[in-house]
Design a protein around this motif. Structure first.
Motif, short mmCIF file in Angstrom:
data_model
loop_
_atom_site.label_atom_id
_atom_site.label_comp_id
_atom_site.label_asym_id
_atom_site.label_seq_id
_atom_site.Cartn_x
_atom_site.Cartn_y
_atom_site.Cartn_z
N HIS A 172 0.83 -1.21 0.00
CA HIS A 172 0.00 0.00 0.00
C HIS A 172 0.87 1.26 0.00
O HIS A 172 0.45 2.31 0.48
N GLY A 173 2.09 1.12 -0.52
CA GLY A 173 2.99 2.27 -0.57
C GLY A 173 3.65 2.59 0.74
O GLY A 173 4.40 3.57 0.84
N GLN A 174 3.39 1.76 1.77
CA GLN A 174 3.94 2.02 3.10
C GLN A 174 4.99 0.97 3.45
O GLN A 174 4.95 -0.16 2.95
N PRO A 175 5.97 1.34 4.32
CA PRO A 175 7.00 0.38 4.70
C PRO A 175 6.40 -0.91 5.24
O PRO A 175 5.44 -0.88 6.04
N ALA A 176 6.95 -2.04 4.82
CA ALA A 176 6.42 -3.34 5.21
C ALA A 176 7.57 -4.31 5.43
O ALA A 176 8.74 -3.97 5.26
N THR A 177 7.22 -5.53 5.78
CA THR A 177 8.21 -6.56 6.07
C THR A 177 9.28 -6.62 4.98
O THR A 177 8.93 -6.75 3.79
N PRO A 178 10.56 -6.52 5.35
CA PRO A 178 11.64 -6.49 4.36
C PRO A 178 11.67 -7.74 3.48
O PRO A 178 11.14 -8.80 3.84
N THR A 179 12.30 -7.59 2.35
CA THR A 179 12.48 -8.69 1.40
C THR A 179 13.91 -8.59 0.87
O THR A 179 14.73 -7.88 1.45
N THR A 180 14.21 -9.30 -0.18
CA THR A 180 15.52 -9.15 -0.82
C THR A 180 15.33 -8.84 -2.29
O THR A 180 14.32 -9.22 -2.89
N PHE A 181 16.30 -8.15 -2.85
CA PHE A 181 16.24 -7.86 -4.27
C PHE A 181 16.11 -9.16 -5.07
O PHE A 181 15.33 -9.26 -6.01
N GLN A 375 23.76 0.15 -0.03
CA GLN A 375 23.90 1.05 1.11
C GLN A 375 22.64 1.89 1.31
O GLN A 375 22.18 2.08 2.44
N VAL A 376 22.08 2.41 0.21
CA VAL A 376 20.84 3.18 0.32
C VAL A 376 19.73 2.31 0.88
O VAL A 376 18.97 2.74 1.76
N ALA A 377 19.62 1.09 0.37
CA ALA A 377 18.58 0.17 0.85
C ALA A 377 18.77 -0.13 2.33
O ALA A 377 17.81 -0.16 3.10
N ARG A 378 20.02 -0.35 2.75
CA ARG A 378 20.29 -0.66 4.16
C ARG A 378 19.99 0.55 5.06
O ARG A 378 19.42 0.40 6.14
N ASP A 379 20.37 1.75 4.59
CA ASP A 379 20.08 2.96 5.38
C ASP A 379 18.58 3.13 5.57
O ASP A 379 18.12 3.52 6.66
N ASP A 380 17.81 2.85 4.52
CA ASP A 380 16.36 2.97 4.62
C ASP A 380 15.79 1.95 5.59
O ASP A 380 14.86 2.25 6.36
N LEU A 381 16.35 0.76 5.57
CA LEU A 381 15.92 -0.27 6.51
C LEU A 381 16.18 0.15 7.95
O LEU A 381 15.31 0.04 8.82
N GLU A 382 17.39 0.63 8.19
CA GLU A 382 17.77 0.99 9.55
C GLU A 382 16.98 2.18 10.08
O GLU A 382 16.77 2.31 11.30
N SER A 383 16.49 3.03 9.16
CA SER A 383 15.70 4.18 9.59
C SER A 383 14.21 3.85 9.72
O SER A 383 13.41 4.73 10.03
N THR A 384 13.88 2.59 9.48
CA THR A 384 12.47 2.18 9.56
C THR A 384 12.35 0.93 10.44
O THR A 384 11.90 -0.14 10.00
N PRO A 385 12.75 1.02 11.69
CA PRO A 385 12.77 -0.17 12.56
C PRO A 385 11.38 -0.70 12.87
O PRO A 385 11.25 -1.85 13.32
N GLU A 386 10.33 0.10 12.66
CA GLU A 386 8.98 -0.36 12.98
C GLU A 386 8.58 -1.62 12.21
O GLU A 386 7.64 -2.31 12.60
N VAL A 387 9.29 -1.92 11.13
CA VAL A 387 8.92 -3.10 10.35
C VAL A 387 9.20 -4.41 11.08
O VAL A 387 8.70 -5.46 10.68
N ILE A 388 9.99 -4.36 12.17
CA ILE A 388 10.19 -5.60 12.93
C ILE A 388 9.02 -5.85 13.88
O ILE A 388 8.98 -6.87 14.57
N GLY A 389 8.07 -4.90 13.91
CA GLY A 389 6.92 -5.05 14.80
C GLY A 389 6.17 -6.35 14.55
O GLY A 389 5.66 -6.97 15.50
N GLU A 390 6.07 -6.75 13.30
CA GLU A 390 5.39 -8.01 12.98
C GLU A 390 6.08 -9.17 13.67
O GLU A 390 5.43 -10.04 14.27
#
Length: 459
Positions: A172-181, A375-390
């Motif tokens: 839905h355009g919002q940060p969600a559970t991480p995946t891999t390229f 690096q950009v992908a990792r920085d975005d992940l680290e700045s969005t820790p709420e995705v581990i809420g699941e």
């Protein structure tokens, strides 16, 4: 040859180099050659009937088949001249199939008296339906499918190469559970593989018709009532590589062609989805692009490296799908036993396929230019820790916490949180130390499940 800069269509102008592989299947010359192919093989099939006095020896057969096997521009021009201007003692036919008949008559081998047997008992649609299908089948099998396979192989290679590069997913355009390229590229490779299989099956199920003016073989029966013309028709069509369609009007109903067009559109939809996702990944800078030397990205902003290949592919796929939808809807209808409106429509099949071909090559070009910006992908992940809420609430549920979802929701929903905020929550939980350590070990970049292993599902 006309200057591409003077072409009315970009397919024969700007994109002529990319569409050229379709010329043997989609050009006017190609259609004329296919008609000659059908007329020649039909003449040979008549000669094989015991009922007819027609006899053609091996040398004459080879000479006849050379009419389409050695086809060139001069042959095509001669047919066109017969149609539009007349030739020698022939008046202009103003009929393209009749011009083909006369072309074969003019090129009968020495010693073969067979002019009266060319096009014997046939209607133009007997020739046209088979000629068009020869071209459609071969265009799909020789041009479109290999290009799709090439894109799929590229996606498969990228899936394997980048299987362990984590990125933030978005639902839905919002940060969600991480995946891999790698896993995301693998999804497209798998979808494209299934789409190819559907297209290949549709091309193998193309049908052909040989039934005369209204599908009853009436002229054939009138001339030779003792011949099993149904069997003849079936054998002739299957010898050309098609399934035989015995129940027709003058027109082969074209449900088979509609299935091919729908299958092509299905493959295109996979690539449309890929193009748009790739565009978004470039926009988010998850994918970096290699700048081509000397290339201009913007007429006013010198810094820009635009995702033009994905955009071009998207546009051509959308145009192709519009044409394919129109074709699939239109060619399956005909008033009573025959109307001619489909004739001009079918001449646009090649244009629809050409837009596909341009798009496939553009997608391939786009994929060749992009590289994950880890690096950009990792920085975005680290700045969005709420995705581990699941993961947090699922582990707590495992431990019997019936309010786990609500606890994490209160901490994260609509808020900016840090990994430290999670750790403070973990410190306040009444859980075993092993579980607390398990929770504190969670990171967005590491929360990808079996994403990397799913790449192995690709064949």
């Amino acid at each position: 040859m006309p200057d591409p800069l003077d072409a009315v269509s970009p397919l024969d102008g700007r994109y002529a180099g990319r569409t050229r592989p379709l010329a043997p299947y989609a050009s006017e010359s190609a259609l004329l050659r296919a008609r000659v192919h059908v007329e020649v093989e039909y003449l040979l099939a008549l000669a094989d009937l015991d009922a007819t006095p027609l006899s053609i020896d091996d040398d004459q057969r080879a000479a006849l088949r050379s009419l389409y096997e050695d086809w060139d521009g001069e042959d095509a021009q001669l047919v066109k001249t017969i149609e539009t201007e007349g030739y020698e003692d022939l008046s202009a036919t103003n009929h393209d199939v009749k011009a083909v008949e006369y072309f074969v008559r003019l090129n009968l081998p020495d010693g073969l008296d067979a002019a009266q047997w060319i096009h014997f008992g046939l209607t133009s649609e007997d020739v046209n339906n088979l000629a068009h299908r020869l071209l459609v089948r071969d265009a799909v099998e020789d041009v479109l499918l290999p290009e799709l396979e090439s894109v799929r192989e590229t996606l498969t290679g990228m899936a394997r190469e980048y299987r362990d590069v984590p990125i933030l997913a978005h639902t839905h355009g919002q940060p969600a559970t991480p995946t891999t390229f790698g896993k995301e590229f693998a999804v497209y490779a798998a979808r494209l593989g299934r789409a190819e299989a559907r297209l290949r099956a549709a091309a193998e199920e193309i049908t052909g018709k040989l039934g005369g003016a209204s599908g009853t073989l009436a002229a054939h029966v009138a001339a030779y009532p003792d011949v099993d013309w149904r069997a003849f028709s079936r054998e002739f069509v299957t010898d050309l590589g098609f399934e035989h369609e015995p129940l027709t009007t003058q027109v082969n109903p074209c449900d088979d062609l509609a299935a091919v067009f729908d299958a092509v559109r299905g493959a295109n939809n996979v690539l449309l989805d890929l193009d748009r996702d790739a565009w978004l990944y470039v926009s988010k800078r998850y994918l970096g692009q290699e700048a081509a030397a000397g290339e201009t990205g913007s007429s006013t902003m010198p810094h820009k490296v635009n995702p033009i290949d994905f955009e071009n592919s998207e546009g051509n796929l959308s145009k192709a799908n519009s044409d394919l939808t129109f074709l699939a809807d239109y060619v399956t209808t005909s008033r009573l036993q025959r109307d001619l409106s489909d004739s001009t429509v079918k001449r646009n099949i090649g244009a629809a396929f050409a837009h596909c071909l341009v798009a496939y090559s553009k997608t391939q070009s786009g994929l060749a230019k992009v590289v994950p910006n880890a690096q950009v992908a990792r920085d975005d992940l680290e700045s969005t820790p709420e995705v581990i809420g699941e993961a947090v609430q699922t582990i707590l549920r495992r431990e019997g916490d019936t309010a786990a979802y609500e606890r994490v929701k209160e901490l994260t929903r609509g808020k900016r949180v840090t990994i430290e905020d999670f750790h403070d929550l973990f410190d306040d939980l009444d859980v075993d130390e092993e579980v607390r350590a398990e929770l504190k070990a969670l990171t967005p970049a590491g929360y990808v499940g079996v994403g990397s292993e799913l790449v192995d599902e690709l064949e």
